[in-house]
Scaffold this motif. Structure first.
Motif, PDB file in Angstrom:
ATOM      1  N   PHE A   1      21.562 -54.237  31.726  1.00  0.00           N
ATOM      2  CA  PHE A   1      20.159 -53.869  31.961  1.00  0.00           C
ATOM      3  C   PHE A   1      19.998 -52.357  31.942  1.00  0.00           C
ATOM      4  O   PHE A   1      19.518 -51.762  32.907  1.00  0.00           O
ATOM      5  CB  PHE A   1      19.668 -54.393  33.321  1.00  0.00           C
ATOM      6  N   GLY A   2      20.389 -51.724  30.876  1.00  0.00           N
ATOM      7  CA  GLY A   2      20.387 -50.263  30.819  1.00  0.00           C
ATOM      8  C   GLY A   2      19.049 -49.612  31.039  1.00  0.00           C
ATOM      9  O   GLY A   2      18.969 -48.445  31.412  1.00  0.00           O
ATOM     10  N   SER A   3      17.961 -50.371  30.813  1.00  0.00           N
ATOM     11  CA  SER A   3      16.625 -49.786  30.947  1.00  0.00           C
ATOM     12  C   SER A   3      16.054 -49.898  32.354  1.00  0.00           C
ATOM     13  O   SER A   3      14.954 -49.434  32.614  1.00  0.00           O
ATOM     14  CB  SER A   3      15.664 -50.485  29.972  1.00  0.00           C
ATOM     15  N   VAL A   4      16.796 -50.534  33.268  1.00  0.00           N
ATOM     16  CA  VAL A   4      16.313 -50.666  34.653  1.00  0.00           C
ATOM     17  C   VAL A   4      16.139 -49.275  35.265  1.00  0.00           C
ATOM     18  O   VAL A   4      16.943 -48.370  35.030  1.00  0.00           O
ATOM     19  CB  VAL A   4      17.294 -51.508  35.483  1.00  0.00           C
ATOM     20  N   ALA A   5      15.085 -49.129  36.062  1.00  0.00           N
ATOM     21  CA  ALA A   5      14.723 -47.799  36.578  1.00  0.00           C
ATOM     22  C   ALA A   5      15.788 -47.217  37.498  1.00  0.00           C
ATOM     23  O   ALA A   5      16.049 -46.026  37.473  1.00  0.00           O
ATOM     24  CB  ALA A   5      13.384 -47.887  37.300  1.00  0.00           C
ATOM     25  N   GLU A   6      16.425 -48.046  38.316  1.00  0.00           N
ATOM     26  CA  GLU A   6      17.299 -47.481  39.336  1.00  0.00           C
ATOM     27  C   GLU A   6      18.446 -48.433  39.687  1.00  0.00           C
ATOM     28  O   GLU A   6      18.235 -49.617  39.949  1.00  0.00           O
ATOM     29  CB  GLU A   6      16.482 -47.187  40.597  1.00  0.00           C
ATOM     30  N   PHE A   7      19.662 -47.898  39.686  1.00  0.00           N
ATOM     31  CA  PHE A   7      20.857 -48.636  40.105  1.00  0.00           C
ATOM     32  C   PHE A   7      21.442 -47.934  41.325  1.00  0.00           C
ATOM     33  O   PHE A   7      21.747 -46.742  41.275  1.00  0.00           O
ATOM     34  CB  PHE A   7      21.911 -48.667  38.996  1.00  0.00           C
TER      35      PHE A   7
END
Length: 340
Positions: A209-215
């Motif tokens: 999920f590389g486009s997720v806003a925050e990890f």
């Protein structure tokens, strides 16, 4: 997925028992794959493309190019060595790996027949026989027919390149992929990994999920955090992750709400001496209740199955899916998918 199985390459794809549906879903993304049969731990596929594309599979342990027949005993192969030689040649010619050594895995590996096959492989391909081999060849009889096969990569697919070192009790990356495949997240989402350990779940999540806003990840062990940073840096993802030293038993800050929370729950060697595991699980569930968005997903992996189910049953969560993973006979951890 192509339905035409008129293809010359038969591939066996191995995985942990329990992950069959997840592996099948991943294989269905490959137009060049046609599944011809399946077991609890393997898919047999006809394959229409370069073997190197199979390296991209994330839920799979190992991949083999095989041939099978009821007559393919070691004695038969010793008399028809080109049968195995042709499979080896295909793997050597199509793989990006630089194979130097080989090993033959079968019953009676010291028999004259198998020794003659080993001599043939050495002479034809210039490989050196070694117990710690790059190229693994095997002859087995898993059912009513014999299989002759060669693993198409020098390392199992489950051994990711980003691993600087393996932490005792660390989650297998293929299981981490499975956990992350069960979360609910979008391009504006927030993802939290509790008990982040060596960073495997975080790395696999960013890759998925590389486009997720925050990890975000946190752990209470400085050594774990240091190893996680090394692994995440090697994966080239350090700018996409926020890591914190936090203890679930003493959370003095409010991290906000998350679309997805994942956890490789402490058990066995990962539990500190004298630690109250029941309290730890209760605090974890309490934290997730207050930190998960209304339509969010909690996915937890644990060997303490009865304890986790007991704690969840007293909470606002409901278990929507339970997947038992079979590592071996005595270790049967489960993946739990939970919703509020």
């Amino acid at each position: 997925m192509k339905k035409d199985s008129n293809c010359c390459d038969l591939i066996r794809v191995d995985f942990f028992r329990g992950l069959r549906s997840i592996v099948k879903k991943e294989l269905e993304n490959y137009q060049e794959v046609c599944i011809v049969r399946e077991t609890d731990e393997s898919f047999y596929i006809k394959y229409f493309s370069s073997y190197n594309r199979l390296r991209l599979l994330k839920s799979v342990l190992r991949v083999y190019l095989i041939s099978e027949d009821k007559n393919y005993t070691p004695k038969y192969v010793a008399r028809h060595k080109s049968l195995l030689g042709n499979i080896v040649e295909r793997v050597l010619s199509e793989s990006d790996d630089d194979f130097k050594t080989f090993k033959i895995v079968c019953a009676g590996s010291d028999s004259p027949e198998v020794r003659s096959i080993a001599d043939y492989v050495r002479e034809r391909f210039g490989l050196v026989e070694s117990d710690r081999a790059d190229l693994k060849l095997y002859m087995i009889k898993p059912s009513d027919v014999w299989q002759v096969g060669v693993e198409i990569t020098s390392r199992p697919l489950s051994l990711r390149n980003y691993k600087v070192m393996n932490m005792d009790g660390a989650m297998d990356p293929t299981v981490a992929y499975a956990v992350n495949s069960l979360v609910n997240i979008n391009s504006q989402g927030r993802y939290l990994n509790v008990f982040s350990g060596s960073g495997t779940l975080l790395i696999e999540a960013i890759m998925a999920f590389g486009s997720v806003a925050e990890f975000i990840g946190f752990d209470n062990n400085k050594k774990h955090l240091s190893l996680a940073i090394k692994n995440i840096k090697k994966a080239g993802l350090i700018k996409k992750v926020k890591l914190y030293e936090r203890d679930i038993l003493n959370m003095p800050y409010d991290p906000g709400k998350f679309d997805s929370i994942t956890a490789d729950m402490p058990f066995g060697m990962s539990v500190s001496k004298g630690e109250d595991l029941n309290l730890l699980y209760e605090r974890f569930i309490e934290f997730c209740q207050s930190s998960l968005k209304e339509k969010g997903t909690l996915v937890a992996y644990t060997n303490q199955v009865a304890l986790f189910e007991a704690v969840v049953s007293k909470s606002e969560f409901r278990v929507t899916k339970k997947i038992e993973i079979r590592y071996h006979a005595y270790l049967k951890p489960c993946i739990f998918v939970c919703k509020l």
